[in-house]
Design a protein around this motif. Structure first.
Motif, short mmCIF file in Angstrom:
data_model
loop_
_atom_site.label_atom_id
_atom_site.label_comp_id
_atom_site.label_asym_id
_atom_site.label_seq_id
_atom_site.Cartn_x
_atom_site.Cartn_y
_atom_site.Cartn_z
N PRO A 52 1.16 -0.96 0.27
CA PRO A 52 -0.06 0.14 0.34
C PRO A 52 0.59 1.22 0.47
O PRO A 52 2.32 1.37 0.78
CB PRO A 52 -0.67 -0.04 0.96
CG PRO A 52 -0.80 -1.79 1.78
CD PRO A 52 0.44 -2.04 0.86
N GLY A 53 0.17 2.03 -1.09
CA GLY A 53 1.12 3.16 -0.86
C GLY A 53 0.46 4.15 -1.98
O GLY A 53 -0.32 4.27 -2.71
N HIS A 54 1.11 5.48 -2.39
CA HIS A 54 0.40 6.29 -2.96
C HIS A 54 2.09 7.35 -3.45
O HIS A 54 3.22 7.47 -2.66
CB HIS A 54 -0.30 7.11 -2.76
CG HIS A 54 0.08 8.43 -1.64
ND1 HIS A 54 0.11 8.27 -0.42
CD2 HIS A 54 0.21 9.38 -1.30
CE1 HIS A 54 0.14 8.99 0.42
NE2 HIS A 54 0.49 10.11 0.03
N ASP A 55 1.46 8.35 -4.85
CA ASP A 55 2.52 8.52 -5.42
C ASP A 55 2.64 9.94 -6.46
O ASP A 55 0.95 9.24 -6.89
CB ASP A 55 4.16 8.53 -6.01
CG ASP A 55 3.84 7.09 -7.08
OD1 ASP A 55 3.47 7.88 -7.67
OD2 ASP A 55 3.75 6.41 -6.50
N ARG A 64 -1.69 2.99 -4.63
CA ARG A 64 -1.09 0.97 -5.10
C ARG A 64 -2.16 0.38 -4.07
O ARG A 64 -2.43 0.57 -2.71
CB ARG A 64 0.25 1.05 -4.71
CG ARG A 64 0.91 1.33 -5.90
CD ARG A 64 2.73 1.29 -5.61
NE ARG A 64 2.94 1.83 -4.56
CZ ARG A 64 3.31 2.57 -4.02
NH1 ARG A 64 3.89 3.88 -5.28
NH2 ARG A 64 4.00 3.21 -2.99
N ALA A 65 -2.44 -0.76 -4.45
CA ALA A 65 -2.54 -1.64 -3.27
C ALA A 65 -4.06 -1.60 -2.55
O ALA A 65 -3.89 -1.18 -1.40
CB ALA A 65 -1.85 -2.60 -2.28
N VAL A 66 -5.08 -1.15 -3.49
CA VAL A 66 -6.26 -0.23 -3.08
C VAL A 66 -7.38 -0.97 -2.65
O VAL A 66 -8.11 -2.08 -3.67
CB VAL A 66 -6.86 0.56 -4.02
CG1 VAL A 66 -8.57 1.54 -4.14
CG2 VAL A 66 -5.59 1.62 -4.47
N ARG A 67 -7.37 -1.61 -1.42
CA ARG A 67 -8.96 -2.26 -1.04
C ARG A 67 -10.39 -1.82 -1.63
O ARG A 67 -10.89 -0.71 -1.72
CB ARG A 67 -8.97 -2.08 0.51
CG ARG A 67 -7.87 -2.85 0.93
CD ARG A 67 -7.63 -3.75 1.40
NE ARG A 67 -9.47 -4.95 1.47
CZ ARG A 67 -9.15 -6.39 1.43
NH1 ARG A 67 -8.80 -6.81 0.83
NH2 ARG A 67 -10.04 -6.79 1.93
N ASP A 80 -4.43 -3.09 -8.10
CA ASP A 80 -3.54 -3.34 -8.24
C ASP A 80 -2.64 -1.56 -7.97
O ASP A 80 -2.39 -1.92 -6.54
CB ASP A 80 -2.58 -4.04 -9.49
CG ASP A 80 -2.37 -5.22 -9.63
OD1 ASP A 80 -2.83 -5.95 -8.12
OD2 ASP A 80 -3.06 -5.83 -10.41
N LEU A 81 -3.50 -0.99 -8.81
CA LEU A 81 -3.68 0.47 -8.90
C LEU A 81 -4.76 1.18 -8.96
O LEU A 81 -4.52 0.35 -9.63
CB LEU A 81 -1.90 1.09 -9.54
CG LEU A 81 -0.45 0.43 -10.32
CD1 LEU A 81 -0.19 0.41 -11.35
CD2 LEU A 81 0.34 0.63 -8.90
N VAL A 82 -4.63 2.36 -8.89
CA VAL A 82 -5.78 2.93 -8.88
C VAL A 82 -5.49 4.00 -9.68
O VAL A 82 -4.70 5.18 -8.41
CB VAL A 82 -6.67 3.46 -8.11
CG1 VAL A 82 -8.11 4.00 -8.47
CG2 VAL A 82 -7.55 1.83 -7.85
N GLU A 83 -5.78 4.95 -10.56
CA GLU A 83 -5.04 6.03 -10.50
C GLU A 83 -6.22 7.19 -10.52
O GLU A 83 -7.14 6.68 -11.03
CB GLU A 83 -4.10 6.25 -12.30
CG GLU A 83 -3.10 5.22 -12.76
CD GLU A 83 -2.28 5.85 -13.98
OE1 GLU A 83 -3.60 6.33 -14.23
OE2 GLU A 83 -1.82 4.60 -14.39
N TYR A 84 -5.47 8.38 -10.14
CA TYR A 84 -6.61 9.20 -9.66
C TYR A 84 -6.20 10.29 -11.04
O TYR A 84 -5.72 11.62 -10.61
CB TYR A 84 -7.20 9.52 -8.47
CG TYR A 84 -7.03 8.64 -7.77
CD1 TYR A 84 -9.03 8.57 -7.63
CD2 TYR A 84 -7.10 7.59 -7.16
CE1 TYR A 84 -9.83 7.60 -6.46
CE2 TYR A 84 -7.83 6.87 -6.39
CZ TYR A 84 -8.70 6.79 -6.55
OH TYR A 84 -9.28 5.85 -5.26
#
Length: 214
Positions: A52-55, A64-67, A80-84
């Motif tokens: 889990p994390g973000h950048d 990353r690793a979004v529930r 796996d990944l969610v882009e906003y």
């Protein structure tokens, strides 16, 4: 994630079901798993994005690793990944864009698209905003494939979720005909398709006999 004591479906189960109904039941009903070279390489690839994390990247925010979860569909899992992406039309100012990481491009990608669409349905419910598209990322080729969540794919995805709920409710492992894909399945030594295929033929014969007598 669960609610009301009802059975929830794992997002990963959708791909298993579309590959093989028996495989899906062995994994999600009997809780069986066996790793081979292909599943191990896929696991190692996912470990790179599963923390889990973000950048922040130019023009987007990446989580990353979004529930994920949907109360309406009773499905849950992790993206796996969610882009906003910035979007003035969205109530939050951002529009989610799910990205599913795969080891390599495969000939039949329907299961991949369904799994990704299920993630989008969760994101729509969680954020209250339409998610029209996402992408599959193939690690071996370092390439993305855009996926549009049209009506046909959304319908197919909800049908698959309903099928998986029904399979869990039966709480049994169905018999299925042996197929060429059995050789590539990591569960083949546990499934024993060369044995169960014969059981399936006998079961079908007995069913037909009973129907004929009735």
């Amino acid at each position: 994630m669960s609610g009301g004591g009802e059975q929830w479906v794992a997002l990963s189960a959708l791909q298993h079901l579309l590959y093989c109904e028996r495989q899906a039941a062995l994994i999600h009903v009997e809780q069986l798993w066996r790793e081979d070279v292909n599943t191990a390489s896929g696991r190692l690839l996912h470990e790179r994005v599963d923390l889990p994390g973000h950048d922040a990247r130019p023009g987007r925010r990446v989580e990353r690793a979004v529930r994920l979860g949907s109360e309406r569909l009773r499905i849950s899992g992790r993206a796996d990944l969610v882009e906003y992406h910035p979007d003035a039309a969205s109530p939050t100012g951002w529009r989610p864009f799910p990205v599913e990481v795969k080891r390599a491009r495969r000939k039949a990608a329907e299961a991949d698209r369904v799994q990704l669409c299920a993630q989008a349905l969760c994101l729509e419910e969680m954020h209250g905003v339409e998610v029209p598209e996402g992408a599959l990322y193939f690690g071996a080729q370092h390439r993305r494939q855009a996926v549009s969540f049209d009506v046909t794919l959304r319908t197919r995805t909800e049908e698959t979720i309903a099928r998986m709920h029904a399979l869990l409710a039966q709480h049994r492992v169905p018999l299925v005909p042996r197929a060429p894909k059995c050789e590539a399945c990591s569960l083949e030594p546990l499934c024993l398709p060369h044995v169960t295929a014969g059981q399936r033929r006998v079961a079908d014969y007995l069913k037909q006999l009973v129907e004929h007598v009735g």
